[in-house]
Design a protein around this motif. Structure first.
Motif, PDB file in Angstrom:
ATOM      1  N   MET A   1       0.843  -1.175   0.000  1.00  0.00           N
ATOM      2  CA  MET A   1       0.000   0.000   0.000  1.00  0.00           C
ATOM      3  C   MET A   1       0.893   1.244   0.000  1.00  0.00           C
ATOM      4  O   MET A   1       1.841   1.306   0.761  1.00  0.00           O
ATOM      5  N   LYS A   3       2.073   5.256   0.462  1.00  0.00           N
ATOM      6  CA  LYS A   3       2.002   6.185   1.604  1.00  0.00           C
ATOM      7  C   LYS A   3       0.799   7.120   1.506  1.00  0.00           C
ATOM      8  O   LYS A   3       0.198   7.473   2.516  1.00  0.00           O
ATOM      9  N   THR A   5      -2.151   6.456   0.248  1.00  0.00           N
ATOM     10  CA  THR A   5      -3.322   5.685   0.663  1.00  0.00           C
ATOM     11  C   THR A   5      -3.300   5.446   2.172  1.00  0.00           C
ATOM     12  O   THR A   5      -4.333   5.543   2.839  1.00  0.00           O
ATOM     13  N   LEU A   6      -2.123   5.149   2.708  1.00  0.00           N
ATOM     14  CA  LEU A   6      -2.005   4.937   4.147  1.00  0.00           C
ATOM     15  C   LEU A   6      -2.336   6.211   4.929  1.00  0.00           C
ATOM     16  O   LEU A   6      -3.062   6.157   5.930  1.00  0.00           O
ATOM     17  N   ARG A  10      -5.507   6.757   7.414  1.00  0.00           N
ATOM     18  CA  ARG A  10      -5.259   7.149   8.809  1.00  0.00           C
ATOM     19  C   ARG A  10      -6.057   8.400   9.170  1.00  0.00           C
ATOM     20  O   ARG A  10      -6.653   8.468  10.250  1.00  0.00           O
ATOM     21  N   GLY A  42      -6.905   8.439  -0.765  1.00  0.00           N
ATOM     22  CA  GLY A  42      -5.555   8.278  -1.278  1.00  0.00           C
ATOM     23  C   GLY A  42      -5.354   8.804  -2.676  1.00  0.00           C
ATOM     24  O   GLY A  42      -4.368   8.479  -3.332  1.00  0.00           O
ATOM     25  N   PHE A  68       0.976   4.881  10.887  1.00  0.00           N
ATOM     26  CA  PHE A  68       0.260   3.836  10.168  1.00  0.00           C
ATOM     27  C   PHE A  68       1.148   2.659   9.804  1.00  0.00           C
ATOM     28  O   PHE A  68       0.800   1.828   8.991  1.00  0.00           O
ATOM     29  N   GLU A  69       2.292   2.568  10.440  1.00  0.00           N
ATOM     30  CA  GLU A  69       3.168   1.436  10.150  1.00  0.00           C
ATOM     31  C   GLU A  69       2.526   0.109  10.566  1.00  0.00           C
ATOM     32  O   GLU A  69       2.859  -0.935  10.038  1.00  0.00           O
ATOM     33  N   LYS A  71      -0.132  -0.860   9.702  1.00  0.00           N
ATOM     34  CA  LYS A  71      -0.905  -1.316   8.554  1.00  0.00           C
ATOM     35  C   LYS A  71      -0.046  -2.121   7.579  1.00  0.00           C
ATOM     36  O   LYS A  71      -0.530  -2.575   6.570  1.00  0.00           O
ATOM     37  N   ASN A  72       1.219  -2.279   7.888  1.00  0.00           N
ATOM     38  CA  ASN A  72       2.113  -3.066   7.037  1.00  0.00           C
ATOM     39  C   ASN A  72       1.627  -4.509   6.981  1.00  0.00           C
ATOM     40  O   ASN A  72       1.086  -5.037   7.945  1.00  0.00           O
TER      41      ASN A  72
END
Length: 104
Positions: A1, A3, A5-6, A10, A42, A68-69, A71-72
């Protein structure tokens, strides 16, 4: 995904926690609702000013916005853990103890 979009996801998450609609948030910061929608989906990065305003209204800071890490994907997280361990072999035992304690 990616950044963008992340970050958008968030910001949506933070907005929903405060029970504020996209329309109301847009009104509060003086932009069109489509601007908020495009950020959250995003499609666009927010301008620095819009990001500052969004976070101020929602009561969050920049660190919160970029947290949002978590979400990895599991695969990426495992890869990152392996890289950390390879760079710090003296910490493998400590890392194992921490992981073991967490899953018990």
């Amino acid at each position: 995904m990616d950044k963008k979009t992340l970050l958008g996801g968030r910001l949506r998450e933070l907005r929903k926690r405060k029970n504020i609609t996209q329309e109301h948030l847009a009104e509060l910061i003086g932009v069109e609702p489509a601007t908020i929608s495009n950020i959250e989906n995003g499609k666009n990065y927010p301008s620095m000013q819009n990001l500052e305003n969004i976070l101020k209204i929602l009561g969050y800071n920049f660190i919160d916005a970029f947290d949002f890490e978590h979400k990895n994907s599991p695969e990426n997280l495992i890869k990152e853990i392996n890289e950390i361990l390879q760079k710090n072999p003296s910490k493998v035992e400590e890392f194992y103890k921490i992981l073991s304690a967490l899953v018990k």
